[in-house]
Design a protein around this motif. Structure first.
Motif, PDB file in Angstrom:
ATOM      1  N   ASP A 164       0.900  -1.150   0.215  1.00  0.00           N
ATOM      2  CA  ASP A 164       0.369  -0.283   0.423  1.00  0.00           C
ATOM      3  C   ASP A 164       0.506   1.570   0.198  1.00  0.00           C
ATOM      4  N   GLN A 165       0.928   1.525  -1.285  1.00  0.00           N
ATOM      5  CA  GLN A 165       2.582   2.526  -1.913  1.00  0.00           C
ATOM      6  C   GLN A 165       1.522   3.861   0.189  1.00  0.00           C
ATOM      7  N   SER A 166       0.085   4.463  -0.297  1.00  0.00           N
ATOM      8  CA  SER A 166      -0.405   5.307   0.379  1.00  0.00           C
ATOM      9  C   SER A 166       0.158   5.723   1.913  1.00  0.00           C
TER      10      SER A 166
ATOM     11  N   SER B  20      -2.613  -3.596  -9.758  1.00  0.00           N
ATOM     12  CA  SER B  20      -2.232  -1.991  -8.947  1.00  0.00           C
ATOM     13  C   SER B  20      -2.648  -0.945  -9.599  1.00  0.00           C
TER      14      SER B  20
ATOM     15  N   HIS C 298      -5.897   1.885  -6.621  1.00  0.00           N
ATOM     16  CA  HIS C 298      -6.189   2.295  -5.509  1.00  0.00           C
ATOM     17  C   HIS C 298      -4.657   2.176  -4.798  1.00  0.00           C
ATOM     18  N   ASN C 299      -3.745   2.655  -5.684  1.00  0.00           N
ATOM     19  CA  ASN C 299      -2.248   3.217  -4.861  1.00  0.00           C
ATOM     20  C   ASN C 299      -2.151   1.190  -4.370  1.00  0.00           C
TER      21      ASN C 299
ATOM     22  N   GLU D 261       5.589   7.602 -13.639  1.00  0.00           N
ATOM     23  CA  GLU D 261       4.688   8.224 -12.940  1.00  0.00           C
ATOM     24  C   GLU D 261       4.877   9.394 -12.165  1.00  0.00           C
TER      25      GLU D 261
ATOM     26  N   LYS E 278       6.485  13.257  -6.933  1.00  0.00           N
ATOM     27  CA  LYS E 278       4.968  12.324  -7.420  1.00  0.00           C
ATOM     28  C   LYS E 278       3.796  13.311  -6.862  1.00  0.00           C
TER      29      LYS E 278
ATOM     30  N   ILE F  54       0.891  13.572  -5.672  1.00  0.00           N
ATOM     31  CA  ILE F  54       0.019  12.668  -4.854  1.00  0.00           C
ATOM     32  C   ILE F  54      -1.391  13.217  -4.002  1.00  0.00           C
TER      33      ILE F  54
ATOM     34  N   THR G 238      -4.526  10.804  -3.169  1.00  0.00           N
ATOM     35  CA  THR G 238      -4.141  10.114  -2.416  1.00  0.00           C
ATOM     36  C   THR G 238      -3.721  10.205  -0.772  1.00  0.00           C
TER      37      THR G 238
END
Length: 451
Positions: free
Chosen positions: A32-34, A116, A118-119, A164, A277, A279, A282
């Motif tokens: 989960d990148q968020s 991949s 929803h982050n 990205e 990036k 974000i 998010t």
């Protein structure tokens, strides 16, 4: 020649034993990148066990695995995982890993990002221990391998990540020369060459124009080349920060800045690969969730836990407690409202009471609900005279309210230089509040009046 009874190819049961026979282990990972949360699942029955303790959940398994990667290889592993996510292509990484039984072994993990959205990225692949494999020497010598590895860092990895990103730069950290740039930073490399401006000069010229005022100091410190070099010398190769940047007229978006640092062995020069990036979506969602988790759902003021954390932090910094006060509000005869008019009427009283407190105090003051019919307020840099004025205003508004006609008893503890805990401060404010009850309710009392 006998005819085949089946036209389709049928795999034998022995086929599924191939991964075990050739010593391949299977793995799956979710990132989960968020939130930065990593989950890892490994097929331990593959004949190539990593011996991850069965009691660990997915997040604990990832931490257990990641902590056993040799320190010098961790950043490279992190970067390769990001390449895997960004490219969607089959990607391989080699690193030294501390096996629980065998000690340090050379591992090769190969994987691909299968989904991949929803982050949240889902990765899967296989791994093997390279020490168990006979490997014939390559014709390329070690120097070519080093050069190729650096080329991959500056080319494949960097350019894949840029797919990205909103902007990127490659900077020589010692001189501040910008060698390349793109996206919203595209003009910086050209400006550096044409006007002979280095990274620091360009930053000083443009940062205040594009970074929101509240985040300026954070961004400036994150882009300080001397600090970046110092962190690199201390073992940190990757640095990040989040800030708000101008994207169009008066519109700011949340951005994440990532800085990767490496040293070119041939020249001895140190480079920074910078990219940002967008974000915004998010980050705003995350902040909204944080605010919701910190609020009392009924009254929309701080919940007990968040209020306590905030006040504890101020009390911990003893120098800031002078001029601070802790107030406890208890609505008088609230039980009669619930019993006589119903819980919905009681909820309406609580919501209106929270509105009265919010409008009576400043935005910088902490206002929370302790539970039931008790509320708390913590103020800083407010005189006793001002507190008196605000409390009388609250009493007057409650009495004159057409929707909520209630009174409250209030206890106040003004913090001093005495080293007290949050609990002790609350106890003193609570004692003062109960004295207000004894005096007939609908009044307020300071702790130093009864001590």
């Amino acid at each position: 020649m006998p005819q085949k009874e089946e036209t389709g190819w049928k795999q034998s049961a022995e086929y599924w034993k191939v991964p075990e026979e050739i010593q391949l282990g299977m793995w799956e990972m979710e990132i989960d990148q968020s939130t930065g949360r990593h989950l890892l699942s490994v097929q331990e029955g593959s004949g190539l066990p990593l011996e991850i303790p069965q009691s660990l959940d997915g997040e604990e398994s990832y931490c257990w695995w990641h902590e056993r990667i040799l320190r010098r290889d961790r950043d490279n592993v992190n970067e390769t995982i990001q390449v895997m996510i960004a490219s969607g292509r089959l990607t391989e990484m080699e690193f030294v890993w501390n096996h629980p039984q065998r000690g340090q072994v050379s591992m090769c993990w190969t994987g691909i990002c299968s989904n991949s959205e929803h982050n949240v990225a889902e990765l899967k692949g296989y791994y093997r221990i390279m020490d168990d494999i006979i490997r014939l020497p390559s014709k390329a010598d070690s120097q070519n391998i080093v050069v190729e590895k650096k080329y991959l860092i500056k080319s494949d990895f960097y350019q894949t990540m840029l797919s990205e990103t909103t902007g990127y730069m490659e900077v020589e950290l010692d001189s501040g020369i910008i060698h390349s740039s793109g996206g919203i930073w595209e003009k910086y490399a050209q400006m550096s060459q044409e006007r002979h401006l280095n990274f620091q000069a360009i930053g000083k010229k443009y940062i205040k124009e594009v970074v929101i005022k509240q985040d300026y100091d954070l961004y400036r410190d994150s882009m300080d080349l001397e600090k970046i070099r110092k962190m690199y010398r201390e073992g940190t190769e990757t640095m990040t920060c989040q800030f708000r940047r101008l994207v169009e007229d008066a519109v700011y978006h949340w951005m994440e800045l990532v800085i990767h640092v490496f040293e070119e062995k041939e020249s001895g020069k140190t480079y920074g690969l910078f990219y940002i990036k967008d974000i915004d979506e998010t980050k705003k969602k995350h902040l909204k969730q944080e605010r919701a988790a910190a609020m009392d759902p009924l009254t929309k003021v701080m919940n007990r836990r968040n209020f306590e954390m905030s006040v504890r932090e101020v009390i911990r910094q003893q120098k800031r407690t002078r001029g601070c006060a802790l107030l406890i509000f208890d609505i008088d005869n609230f039980k009669k409202i619930n019993d006589g008019r119903g819980h919905q009427a009681g909820d309406d009283v609580l919501k209106e009471f929270a509105v009265v407190l919010t409008e009576a105090f400043r935005k910088s003051d902490d206002i929370g609900r302790f539970g039931g019919d008790e509320f708390m307020v913590f103020v800083q840099n407010m005189s006793r005279h001002t507190i008196d004025q605000r409390l009388r205003s609250i009493q007057k508004r409650l009495k004159n309210s057409k929707t909520v006609s209630v009174t409250c008893s209030i206890g106040i503890y003004i913090l001093t230089d005495e080293a007290l805990s949050y609990k002790q401060c609350m106890e003193r404010a609570d004692q003062a509040m109960y004295m207000s009850k004894k005096r007939g309710k609908d009044t307020f009392c300071y702790w130093d009046e009864i001590s």
